[in-house]
Design a protein around this motif. Sequence first.
Motif, PDB file in Angstrom:
ATOM      1  N   ARG A  69       0.834  -1.208   0.000  1.00 14.76           N
ATOM      2  CA  ARG A  69       0.000   0.000   0.000  1.00 14.76           C
ATOM      3  C   ARG A  69       0.867   1.257   0.000  1.00 14.76           C
ATOM      4  O   ARG A  69       0.587   2.204  -0.745  1.00 14.76           O
ATOM      5  CB  ARG A  69      -0.909   0.005   1.225  1.00 14.76           C
ATOM      6  N   ASN A  70       1.885   1.253   0.840  1.00 15.58           N
ATOM      7  CA  ASN A  70       2.775   2.419   0.899  1.00 15.58           C
ATOM      8  C   ASN A  70       3.493   2.639  -0.429  1.00 15.58           C
ATOM      9  O   ASN A  70       3.672   3.776  -0.866  1.00 15.58           O
ATOM     10  CB  ASN A  70       3.790   2.271   2.026  1.00 15.58           C
ATOM     11  N   ARG A 112      -9.047   4.795   4.126  1.00 17.26           N
ATOM     12  CA  ARG A 112      -8.205   5.109   2.984  1.00 17.26           C
ATOM     13  C   ARG A 112      -8.240   4.014   1.930  1.00 17.26           C
ATOM     14  O   ARG A 112      -8.193   4.279   0.751  1.00 17.26           O
ATOM     15  CB  ARG A 112      -6.778   5.345   3.479  1.00 17.26           C
ATOM     16  N   TRP A 113      -8.349   2.757   2.320  1.00 20.64           N
ATOM     17  CA  TRP A 113      -8.287   1.651   1.366  1.00 20.64           C
ATOM     18  C   TRP A 113      -9.648   0.988   1.195  1.00 20.64           C
ATOM     19  O   TRP A 113      -9.754  -0.223   1.059  1.00 20.64           O
ATOM     20  CB  TRP A 113      -7.225   0.655   1.798  1.00 20.64           C
ATOM     21  N   ASN A 149     -14.169   2.331  -2.591  1.00 25.24           N
ATOM     22  CA  ASN A 149     -14.206   3.589  -3.345  1.00 25.24           C
ATOM     23  C   ASN A 149     -12.793   4.067  -3.666  1.00 25.24           C
ATOM     24  O   ASN A 149     -12.537   4.560  -4.773  1.00 25.24           O
ATOM     25  CB  ASN A 149     -14.955   4.669  -2.559  1.00 25.24           C
ATOM     26  N   PHE A 150     -11.895   3.943  -2.706  1.00 25.11           N
ATOM     27  CA  PHE A 150     -10.516   4.389  -2.930  1.00 25.11           C
ATOM     28  C   PHE A 150      -9.833   3.519  -3.991  1.00 25.11           C
ATOM     29  O   PHE A 150      -9.134   4.019  -4.867  1.00 25.11           O
ATOM     30  CB  PHE A 150      -9.729   4.359  -1.618  1.00 25.11           C
ATOM     31  N   ILE A 151     -10.064   2.222  -3.925  1.00 25.74           N
ATOM     32  CA  ILE A 151      -9.478   1.311  -4.914  1.00 25.74           C
ATOM     33  C   ILE A 151     -10.051   1.602  -6.306  1.00 25.74           C
ATOM     34  O   ILE A 151      -9.320   1.627  -7.296  1.00 25.74           O
ATOM     35  CB  ILE A 151      -9.693  -0.157  -4.494  1.00 25.74           C
ATOM     36  N   ASN A 152     -11.365   1.868  -6.370  1.00 24.76           N
ATOM     37  CA  ASN A 152     -11.971   2.240  -7.653  1.00 24.76           C
ATOM     38  C   ASN A 152     -11.376   3.545  -8.180  1.00 24.76           C
ATOM     39  O   ASN A 152     -11.156   3.695  -9.382  1.00 24.76           O
ATOM     40  CB  ASN A 152     -13.489   2.371  -7.510  1.00 24.76           C
ATOM     41  N   TRP A 153     -11.107   4.469  -7.275  1.00 29.70           N
ATOM     42  CA  TRP A 153     -10.498   5.748  -7.674  1.00 29.70           C
ATOM     43  C   TRP A 153      -9.106   5.507  -8.277  1.00 29.70           C
ATOM     44  O   TRP A 153      -8.755   6.104  -9.292  1.00 29.70           O
ATOM     45  CB  TRP A 153     -10.409   6.691  -6.468  1.00 29.70           C
ATOM     46  N   ILE A 154      -8.329   4.621  -7.653  1.00 27.68           N
ATOM     47  CA  ILE A 154      -6.998   4.307  -8.188  1.00 27.68           C
ATOM     48  C   ILE A 154      -7.128   3.689  -9.581  1.00 27.68           C
ATOM     49  O   ILE A 154      -6.370   4.034 -10.497  1.00 27.68           O
ATOM     50  CB  ILE A 154      -6.218   3.360  -7.243  1.00 27.68           C
ATOM     51  N   GLU A 155      -8.109   2.789  -9.751  1.00 27.86           N
ATOM     52  CA  GLU A 155      -8.315   2.171 -11.064  1.00 27.86           C
ATOM     53  C   GLU A 155      -8.689   3.221 -12.113  1.00 27.86           C
ATOM     54  O   GLU A 155      -8.228   3.156 -13.257  1.00 27.86           O
ATOM     55  CB  GLU A 155      -9.393   1.094 -10.977  1.00 27.86           C
ATOM     56  N   VAL A 172      -1.955  -5.594  -4.036  1.00 23.88           N
ATOM     57  CA  VAL A 172      -2.669  -5.198  -2.812  1.00 23.88           C
ATOM     58  C   VAL A 172      -3.934  -6.042  -2.645  1.00 23.88           C
ATOM     59  O   VAL A 172      -4.208  -6.558  -1.559  1.00 23.88           O
ATOM     60  CB  VAL A 172      -3.006  -3.683  -2.838  1.00 23.88           C
ATOM     61  N   LYS A 173      -4.680  -6.208  -3.727  1.00 24.53           N
ATOM     62  CA  LYS A 173      -5.909  -7.011  -3.654  1.00 24.53           C
ATOM     63  C   LYS A 173      -5.606  -8.463  -3.282  1.00 24.53           C
ATOM     64  O   LYS A 173      -6.311  -9.061  -2.470  1.00 24.53           O
ATOM     65  CB  LYS A 173      -6.642  -6.973  -4.998  1.00 24.53           C
TER      66      LYS A 173
END
Length: 171
Positions: A70-71, A92-93, A96-102, A122-123
């Motif tokens: 993650r870091n 943070r994780w 929604n945050f993971i979708n934002w990264i995608e 990470v997943k």
Amino acid sequence: MECIVVHAADVSGSDKERKRKTDKVDAVKLARYHAAGLLQGIYVPDEELQKQRNLVRYRCKLTRDLTRSRNRLKSLLKYQGIETPKQSGKARWSRNFINWIEQEAQKDTALKDTLSFMLEQVKFLRQLLLEVERKLRGLMNSEKYAIDECARHRPYNSDIVVVRNWRCTSL
């Protein structure tokens, strides 16, 4: 012949014994202490418990690996000048945050592969950690480690403590 495992700090010695430390001197000293009943054996867990503790240790390693991944991903985002959305608390994780990264990965074709691979890691680590925690919960709820209400107020058996406190950082 009785055999016990003793912690070295439990056997005191004089300065003279420390200066001329040999196996013979140590053996005589241990025999004297044992004959006087001054030695108390330490707890040596059985093989099954050792194997179960390995699962706890593996969980701790997975947690550290997940944090590192993650870091690393957040560091890459910051290095590329991508500001993470301001969110409150430790959510943070979230999904929604993971979708934002995608979504951010889709915007930049040169960065897409790297972000996708890092996010997959990470997943994967999250999924693996969940599976290990499920196994530990099953172990914790097994008959061997079941604790009745009265036993909760008594000093714990060390086997139960290890399994009940599987979130410990060291074993």
